[in-house]
Scaffold this motif. Structure first.
Motif, PDB file in Angstrom:
ATOM      1  N   GLY A   1       0.718  -1.141  -0.001  1.00 10.35           N
ATOM      2  CA  GLY A   1      -0.088  -0.111  -0.077  1.00 10.35           C
ATOM      3  C   GLY A   1       0.849   1.354  -0.151  1.00 10.35           C
ATOM      4  O   GLY A   1       0.387   2.389  -0.056  1.00 10.35           O
ATOM      5  N   SER A   2       2.094   1.123   0.180  1.00 10.26           N
ATOM      6  CA  SER A   2       3.213   2.467   0.193  1.00 10.26           C
ATOM      7  C   SER A   2       3.046   2.886  -1.236  1.00 10.26           C
ATOM      8  O   SER A   2       3.218   2.199  -2.224  1.00 10.26           O
ATOM      9  CB  SER A   2       4.423   1.916   0.792  1.00 10.26           C
ATOM     10  N   PHE A   3       3.697   4.136  -1.279  1.00 12.90           N
ATOM     11  CA  PHE A   3       3.676   4.904  -2.451  1.00 12.90           C
ATOM     12  C   PHE A   3       4.836   6.175  -2.220  1.00 12.90           C
ATOM     13  O   PHE A   3       4.753   6.645  -1.200  1.00 12.90           O
ATOM     14  CB  PHE A   3       2.537   5.150  -3.395  1.00 12.90           C
ATOM     15  N   LYS A   4       5.297   6.262  -3.495  1.00  9.13           N
ATOM     16  CA  LYS A   4       6.116   7.618  -3.249  1.00  9.13           C
ATOM     17  C   LYS A   4       5.853   8.287  -4.592  1.00  9.13           C
ATOM     18  O   LYS A   4       6.021   7.728  -5.908  1.00  9.13           O
ATOM     19  CB  LYS A   4       7.571   7.383  -3.256  1.00  9.13           C
ATOM     20  N   LEU A   5       5.316   9.927  -4.470  1.00  7.50           N
ATOM     21  CA  LEU A   5       5.102  10.478  -5.789  1.00  7.50           C
ATOM     22  C   LEU A   5       6.078  11.323  -5.777  1.00  7.50           C
ATOM     23  O   LEU A   5       6.299  12.238  -4.974  1.00  7.50           O
ATOM     24  CB  LEU A   5       3.770  11.129  -5.522  1.00  7.50           C
ATOM     25  N   GLY A   6       6.714  11.619  -7.124  1.00  6.71           N
ATOM     26  CA  GLY A   6       7.834  12.556  -7.303  1.00  6.71           C
ATOM     27  C   GLY A   6       7.522  13.967  -7.032  1.00  6.71           C
ATOM     28  O   GLY A   6       6.214  14.478  -6.922  1.00  6.71           O
ATOM     29  N   SER A   7       8.539  14.696  -7.416  1.00  5.78           N
ATOM     30  CA  SER A   7       8.406  16.237  -7.174  1.00  5.78           C
ATOM     31  C   SER A   7       7.319  16.894  -8.140  1.00  5.78           C
ATOM     32  O   SER A   7       7.549  16.509  -9.177  1.00  5.78           O
ATOM     33  CB  SER A   7       9.711  16.916  -7.223  1.00  5.78           C
TER      34      SER A   7
END
Length: 296
Positions: free
Chosen positions: A64-70
């Motif tokens: 369920g984790s995510f990282k959205l760029g700048s």
């Protein structure tokens, strides 16, 4: 003396660098969080996450984790997952966890009439024109939804229910799946709201086929305002192929009119664009290769 001057310059530069760093952070944001089910609190994998009106998106991991760029400034972040209500949140209001509500539909009890007491009627709406079927498009990491609008006609009064949807597909897998969605139409003629609130998960057979989706049990009547049939890919890793293309490929006919063909990207619906790249299809428009069967 020279060393002291050099140290003073470096201190000033450090302060300047720090100021630039802090200023840059106010302009550009990066989001890390976990997406959870609002009822069970379990993590939701494969949630499609993108910045509305911005060419930036990602997908949640199996935990369920995510990282959205700048990105620059405050934006609207859209969360979309199979079986959950799409959620939009301002980027500056996102915390460590985002909760999505499951889509729950309660169907009314249907009265089944004995087939011997009535004559079975069917009627086909639209046609897959194989001579104009040129493209089979896969899905990609960014969310794409394609939709076709169907207008109501008085002739449908005798066969008011959606019986079957047929769509051209091409898959090199045995069990690749995609989502079929039924949308209502708003005052602007755009897809908005659901004719049927559940995602209909469809399995495409291997090879180049016409996939048939039986909707008879749902007892969905053809609305007089018309409705949209839409296709969305499921971004599971097992459906991915070279360059991240997602199976199955969906068939498109290239027609001379833009009318009734729509696509959804970056949080908004748009009319289909005119083809310009290939000479064979230049100045034509992509339309989902669909057929609809009605019954009484």
């Amino acid at each position: 003396m020279i060393c002291q001057v050099f140290q003073n310059i470096m201190k000033k530069h450090h302060i300047g660098i720090l100021i630039i760093f802090l200023y840059t952070n106010t302009l550009f944001s990066q989001i890390k969080a976990i997406v959870l089910d609002s009822i069970t609190k379990d993590p939701i994998p494969y949630v499609i996450i993108w910045v509305q009106d911005w060419n930036l998106g990602t997908m949640s991991n199996t935990d369920g984790s995510f990282k959205l760029g700048s990105f620059n400034g405050t934006k609207t972040i859209v969360f979309s997952a199979v079986g959950y209500i799409t959620k939009k949140i301002a980027s500056n209001q996102i915390t460590n966890t985002i909760q999505l509500k499951p889509q729950i539909t309660y169907l009314e009890e249907a009265i089944v009439l004995a087939t011997s007491k009535r004559k079975k009627l069917t009627q086909k709406v639209g046609k897959i024109q194989h001579s104009k079927l040129g493209f089979y498009l896969p899905g990609f990491k960014e969310q794409w939804i394609f939709a076709k609008y169907y207008r109501y006609h008085p002739d449908y009064k005798k066969t008011p229910y959606l019986n079957e949807v047929r769509i051209a597909t091409h898959s090199d897998m045995e069990d690749s799946k995609f989502i079929l969605k039924l949308y209502t139409v708003n005052s602007k003629g755009e897809p908005e709201g659901y004719l049927f609130k559940d995602n209909i998960i469809v399995t495409a057979p291997k090879g180049k086929k016409v996939t048939k989706i039986n909707l008879q049990a749902l007892k969905i009547a053809f609305p007089k305002e018309g409705f949209f049939i839409a296709v969305e890919w499921i971004p599971f890793q097992k459906y991915r192929r070279m360059w991240g293309a997602i199976q199955p490929e969906i068939g498109f006919m290239q027609l001379e009119t833009q009318k009734d063909s729509w696509y959804y990207r970056y949080g908004r619906w748009n009319r289909i664009w005119k083809l310009t790249e290939l000479e064979k299809y230049r100045n034509k428009y992509n339309h989902l290769a669909l057929e609809l069967v009605l019954n009484n």
